[in-house]
Design a protein around this motif. Structure first.
Motif, mmCIF file in Angstrom:
data_model
loop_
_atom_site.group_PDB
_atom_site.id
_atom_site.type_symbol
_atom_site.label_atom_id
_atom_site.label_comp_id
_atom_site.label_asym_id
_atom_site.label_seq_id
_atom_site.Cartn_x
_atom_site.Cartn_y
_atom_site.Cartn_z
ATOM 1 N N VAL A 1 31.759 37.610 38.864
ATOM 2 C CA VAL A 1 32.193 38.991 38.665
ATOM 3 C C VAL A 1 32.587 39.121 37.191
ATOM 4 O O VAL A 1 33.382 38.305 36.704
ATOM 5 C CB VAL A 1 33.419 39.320 39.548
ATOM 6 C CG1 VAL A 1 33.942 40.728 39.248
ATOM 7 C CG2 VAL A 1 33.080 39.172 41.026
ATOM 8 N N PRO A 2 32.023 40.101 36.463
ATOM 9 C CA PRO A 2 32.404 40.237 35.057
ATOM 10 C C PRO A 2 33.882 40.651 34.923
ATOM 11 O O PRO A 2 34.282 41.722 35.379
ATOM 12 C CB PRO A 2 31.467 41.327 34.520
ATOM 13 C CG PRO A 2 30.298 41.312 35.463
ATOM 14 C CD PRO A 2 30.896 41.002 36.808
ATOM 15 N N VAL B 1 38.540 31.808 29.160
ATOM 16 C CA VAL B 1 37.102 31.593 28.990
ATOM 17 C C VAL B 1 36.653 30.407 29.860
ATOM 18 O O VAL B 1 35.620 30.465 30.530
ATOM 19 C CB VAL B 1 36.741 31.372 27.503
ATOM 20 C CG1 VAL B 1 35.273 30.990 27.347
ATOM 21 C CG2 VAL B 1 37.041 32.643 26.701
ATOM 22 N N ALA B 2 37.469 29.356 29.886
ATOM 23 C CA ALA B 2 37.140 28.206 30.738
ATOM 24 C C ALA B 2 37.080 28.626 32.211
ATOM 25 O O ALA B 2 36.299 28.088 32.995
ATOM 26 C CB ALA B 2 38.175 27.099 30.541
ATOM 27 N N SER C 1 44.410 40.893 43.284
ATOM 28 C CA SER C 1 43.874 39.902 44.228
ATOM 29 C C SER C 1 42.354 40.003 44.252
ATOM 30 O O SER C 1 41.780 40.970 43.739
ATOM 31 C CB SER C 1 44.401 40.203 45.636
ATOM 32 O OG SER C 1 43.896 41.460 46.066
ATOM 33 N N THR C 2 41.726 39.017 44.881
ATOM 34 C CA THR C 2 40.264 39.086 45.004
ATOM 35 C C THR C 2 39.867 40.266 45.886
ATOM 36 O O THR C 2 38.805 40.847 45.709
ATOM 37 C CB THR C 2 39.703 37.773 45.577
ATOM 38 O OG1 THR C 2 40.455 37.429 46.732
ATOM 39 C CG2 THR C 2 39.792 36.652 44.573
ATOM 40 N N ASN D 1 43.521 31.420 37.883
ATOM 41 C CA ASN D 1 43.559 32.839 38.266
ATOM 42 C C ASN D 1 42.274 33.551 37.855
ATOM 43 O O ASN D 1 41.729 34.360 38.605
ATOM 44 C CB ASN D 1 44.745 33.547 37.587
ATOM 45 C CG ASN D 1 46.081 33.066 38.117
ATOM 46 O OD1 ASN D 1 46.157 32.508 39.215
ATOM 47 N ND2 ASN D 1 47.139 33.284 37.345
ATOM 48 N N THR D 2 41.806 33.241 36.649
ATOM 49 C CA THR D 2 40.576 33.880 36.171
ATOM 50 C C THR D 2 39.404 33.452 37.045
ATOM 51 O O THR D 2 38.609 34.286 37.497
ATOM 52 C CB THR D 2 40.294 33.490 34.700
ATOM 53 O OG1 THR D 2 41.462 33.742 33.916
ATOM 54 C CG2 THR D 2 39.122 34.267 34.143
ATOM 55 N N ARG D 3 39.332 32.149 37.315
ATOM 56 C CA ARG D 3 38.209 31.641 38.101
ATOM 57 C C ARG D 3 38.167 32.283 39.476
ATOM 58 O O ARG D 3 37.117 32.672 39.975
ATOM 59 C CB ARG D 3 38.310 30.111 38.213
ATOM 60 C CG ARG D 3 37.138 29.504 38.961
ATOM 61 C CD ARG D 3 37.082 27.999 38.835
ATOM 62 N NE ARG D 3 36.829 27.564 37.479
ATOM 63 C CZ ARG D 3 37.672 26.871 36.727
ATOM 64 N NH1 ARG D 3 38.838 26.489 37.232
ATOM 65 N NH2 ARG D 3 37.366 26.523 35.497
#
Ligand SMILES: O=P(O)(O)OC[C@@H](O)[C@@H](O)c1c[nH]c2ccccc12
Length: 294
Positions: A50-51, A79-80, A217-218, A246-248
């Motif tokens: 998801v961008p 970014v990671a 949340s997702t 969290n980003t992942r």
């Protein structure tokens, strides 16, 4: 200049600080060689992510406390974790941001970087190079077409932020091709994800559409994508705790691997129901609705 009397006191104070900084503009126009935001979204999408525009947001008027970690390390972790792009607050007085931070972050990563600030005068555009600048329709008022042109002249891509259909019409009339719908009402600082859902159907498909604020949340991420968001701008939910994880998690919101610690409302068949016809409609293409996981 817009009438600001109905804005939250914190927002009025942010705007008056922005106006006084405008007077301090550097001499000479910046010239940016920008990293393409749309291409970054497409690359994420092609990779099954998801961008996400992850925001380095040390604090804000609606956040408790300030995160003191090195912003460059936070940015690298984002970014990671798969962020397609980053947003960096440069507003110093209310968000703990700085132009210097943005410069350092942009040097350290290779994804596009959005400069998040309250730009109300052309001279502010020359404070620092970034790939994208934000113009908030509500705050720039009738100056939107001129500021948009001034920003593009310098090479910036421009994200125009709106909060309702009227502001959307202003943005589209001015020729905006990147539009963000802010779920946070700047008059009261209250978040309602229904804001994006009510504005998105009126955004033409050739405009890149970003859902901003309040995505916690997702499940929220899937909700915004189902309503037509090409990308999501997320600050607080990423900044709270392990930034990379969290980003992942958000980038995988549509991967169907069930990794959703923030919500337990996963469909028991592991499917996203696209056919139950719950009366949702709208002209915006909802192509992002998750396919049945295999
Ligand atoms: O922390 P959140 O709720 O995920 O929101 C991020 C971003 O949308 C928010 O910081 C924002 C959206 N538009 C702005 C304008 C100015 C300052 C901040 C913002």
């Amino acid at each position: 200049m817009e009438d600001t009397t109905e804005l939250a006191p914190a927002v009025r104070s942010i705007l008056s600080a922005a106006r006084s900084r405008a007077a301090e503009g550097r001499s000479g126009d910046v010239a940016v060689d920008p990293r393409d935001l749309r291409a970054a979204f497409d690359a994420a999408e092609a990779d099954g992510r998801v961008p996400i525009i992850a925001e380095v947001k040390p604090t804000s008027p609606t956040t408790d406390g300030t995160r003191e970690d090195d912003p460059v390390e936070l940015a690298e972790s984002m970014v990671a974790g798969g962020a397609a792009a980053l947003s960096v607050l440069t507003e110093p007085e209310h968000f703990g941001g700085s132009v210097d931070t943005l410069e350092r972050v942009r040097e350290a990563v290779d994804v596009p970087v959005l400069r998040k600030d309250f730009i109300v005068a052309e001279s502010q555009l020359d404070a620092v190079e970034s790939d994208v600048v934000l113009l908030i329709a509500r705050f720039v008022g009738d100056d939107l077409p001129d500021l948009l042109a001034a920003a593009r002249d310098r090479g910036f891509q421009v994200l125009v932020e709106v909060h309702d259909r009227e502001e959307l019409a202003t943005a589209l009339d001015a020729g905006a091709t990147l539009v963000g719908v802010n779920n946070r009402d700047l008059a009261e600082l209250v978040v309602d994800l229904g804001t994006f859902e009510s504005v998105a159907p009126h955004v033409p498909d050739d405009v890149t559409l970003i859902a901003e604020s309040g995505i916690a949340s997702t499940e929220d991420a899937r909700r915004m994508r189902a309503a037509g968001a090409d990308a999501l701008l997320v600050g607080s939910a990423i900044m709270a705790g392990d930034v990379e994880a969290n980003t992942r998690e958000l980038t995988r919101a549509e991967s169907g691997d069930g990794a959703d610690i923030a919500s337990d409302e996963t469909d028991e068949n592991g499917e996203t129901d696209e056919s139950s016809g719950d009366g949702e409609s709208g002209t915006r293409d909802t192509r992002h609705t998750t396919d049945t996981p295999t």
